[in-house]
Design an enzyme around this catalytic site. Sequence first.
Site, PDB file in Angstrom:
ATOM      1  NE  ARG A   1      38.463  38.221  39.810  1.00  0.00           N
ATOM      2  CZ  ARG A   1      37.359  38.958  39.813  1.00  0.00           C
ATOM      3  NH1 ARG A   1      36.187  38.398  39.639  1.00  0.00           N
ATOM      4  NH2 ARG A   1      37.404  40.252  40.004  1.00  0.00           N
TER       5      ARG A   1
ATOM      6  CG  ASN B   1      38.563  37.667  43.353  1.00  0.00           C
ATOM      7  OD1 ASN B   1      39.581  37.206  42.849  1.00  0.00           O
ATOM      8  ND2 ASN B   1      38.236  38.941  43.245  1.00  0.00           N
TER       9      ASN B   1
END
Length: 90
Positions: free
Chosen positions: A20, A38
């Site tokens: 990320r 996520n």
Amino acid sequence: MSKRCVKAVVAGKVQGVWYRKAVQDQALQHGVTGYAKNLPDGQVEVMLCGESDAVNKVATWLWQGPPNARVTHVELESLEPRDPDNFVTL
């Protein structure tokens, strides 16, 4: 210049490898906004919005990811253009 938004679901070894944060770095580098988060099933969901060329570059990079990631699949879906203020990791 045309604006574009896409949502991507990225599968493989993409959690616990700074995926990320790496997406965020790529997005900021290309002036793209959106988010990366996520998912409970181990995948990462990414939304990218910005100039078409920039969004395409970051979307292509999703297949690569950071060094420890092992991307096995990226599913892209076009969204209605919108204009988030920045890129966030959730």
